[in-house]
Design a protein around this motif. Structure first.
Motif, PDB file in Angstrom:
ATOM      1  N   LEU A  54       0.828  -1.200   0.000  1.00 27.37           N
ATOM      2  CA  LEU A  54       0.000   0.000   0.000  1.00 27.37           C
ATOM      3  C   LEU A  54       0.867   1.257   0.000  1.00 27.37           C
ATOM      4  CD1 LEU A  54      -2.834   1.279   0.200  1.00 27.37           C
ATOM      5  CD2 LEU A  54      -2.592   1.134   2.679  1.00 27.37           C
ATOM      6  N   LEU A  55       1.938   1.232   0.761  1.00 29.04           N
ATOM      7  CA  LEU A  55       2.861   2.375   0.794  1.00 29.04           C
ATOM      8  C   LEU A  55       3.510   2.589  -0.568  1.00 29.04           C
ATOM      9  CD1 LEU A  55       4.325   4.521   2.523  1.00 29.04           C
ATOM     10  CD2 LEU A  55       6.051   2.791   2.986  1.00 29.04           C
ATOM     11  N   VAL A  56       3.949   1.510  -1.206  1.00 26.82           N
ATOM     12  CA  VAL A  56       4.559   1.615  -2.540  1.00 26.82           C
ATOM     13  C   VAL A  56       3.539   2.139  -3.542  1.00 26.82           C
ATOM     14  CG1 VAL A  56       5.517   0.257  -4.437  1.00 26.82           C
ATOM     15  CG2 VAL A  56       6.333  -0.112  -2.119  1.00 26.82           C
ATOM     16  N   GLN A  57       2.315   1.633  -3.480  1.00 23.57           N
ATOM     17  CA  GLN A  57       1.268   2.075  -4.393  1.00 23.57           C
ATOM     18  C   GLN A  57       0.979   3.561  -4.198  1.00 23.57           C
ATOM     19  OE1 GLN A  57      -2.413   0.036  -3.787  1.00 23.57           O
ATOM     20  NE2 GLN A  57      -3.466   1.078  -5.439  1.00 23.57           N
ATOM     21  N   THR A  58       0.924   4.016  -2.962  1.00 21.70           N
ATOM     22  CA  THR A  58       0.673   5.428  -2.686  1.00 21.70           C
ATOM     23  C   THR A  58       1.811   6.294  -3.205  1.00 21.70           C
ATOM     24  OG1 THR A  58      -0.569   4.784  -0.725  1.00 21.70           O
ATOM     25  CG2 THR A  58       0.161   7.086  -0.852  1.00 21.70           C
ATOM     26  N   LEU A  59       3.062   5.868  -2.976  1.00 20.36           N
ATOM     27  CA  LEU A  59       4.205   6.641  -3.460  1.00 20.36           C
ATOM     28  C   LEU A  59       4.235   6.705  -4.985  1.00 20.36           C
ATOM     29  CD1 LEU A  59       6.991   5.502  -0.957  1.00 20.36           C
ATOM     30  CD2 LEU A  59       5.798   7.701  -1.054  1.00 20.36           C
ATOM     31  N   VAL A  60       3.918   5.598  -5.639  1.00 15.06           N
ATOM     32  CA  VAL A  60       3.883   5.593  -7.108  1.00 15.06           C
ATOM     33  C   VAL A  60       2.777   6.512  -7.606  1.00 15.06           C
ATOM     34  CG1 VAL A  60       3.338   4.142  -9.108  1.00 15.06           C
ATOM     35  CG2 VAL A  60       4.960   3.340  -7.390  1.00 15.06           C
ATOM     36  N   PHE A  61       1.615   6.486  -6.962  1.00 17.34           N
ATOM     37  CA  PHE A  61       0.515   7.366  -7.355  1.00 17.34           C
ATOM     38  C   PHE A  61       0.914   8.827  -7.197  1.00 17.34           C
ATOM     39  CE2 PHE A  61      -3.137   9.907  -5.931  1.00 17.34           C
ATOM     40  CZ  PHE A  61      -3.901   9.864  -7.081  1.00 17.34           C
ATOM     41  N   LEU A  62       1.564   9.156  -6.072  1.00 20.73           N
ATOM     42  CA  LEU A  62       1.988  10.541  -5.863  1.00 20.73           C
ATOM     43  C   LEU A  62       3.041  10.956  -6.886  1.00 20.73           C
ATOM     44  CD1 LEU A  62       2.107  10.705  -1.962  1.00 20.73           C
ATOM     45  CD2 LEU A  62       0.433  11.768  -3.485  1.00 20.73           C
ATOM     46  N   ALA A  63       3.963  10.068  -7.212  1.00 22.04           N
ATOM     47  CA  ALA A  63       4.999  10.392  -8.195  1.00 22.04           C
ATOM     48  C   ALA A  63       4.382  10.619  -9.577  1.00 22.04           C
ATOM     49  CB  ALA A  63       6.034   9.273  -8.242  1.00 22.04           C
TER      50      ALA A  63
END
Length: 88
Positions: A54-63
């Protein structure tokens, strides 16, 4: 005296549980407790993995959204610079 009482219980013909049944119940309880602990560890590990994903998905979405904002801002700047010479 306490051991004599324990032996009397084990060899009592009216006792519904024999020594083999008691040992089988103890083994079953031990096996079930082991499986329960294993399941709890797997759930905790799965939860940790889920939180990490979930953290990786959120960071990718923000990027990606940040990149889109930069691209839109760059396009807007380019469009305004291109219109100025034409208007002047």
């Amino acid at each position: 005296m306490g051991s004599r009482r324990g032996l009397a219980v084990l060899f009592n013909p009216f006792c519904p549980l024999s020594t083999a049944k008691v040992l089988a119940l103890k083994a079953t309880v031990l096996l079930l407790l082991t499986l329960l602990i294993k399941a709890r560890v797997q759930i905790a590990a799965g939860s940790a993995l889920g939180i990490l994903l979930l953290l990786v998905q959120t960071l990718v979405f923000l990027a990606i959204s940040g990149g889109l904002v930069l691209a839109a801002g760059g396009a807007a700047v380019y469009a305004t610079q291109r219109r100025r010479p034409a208007a002047a």
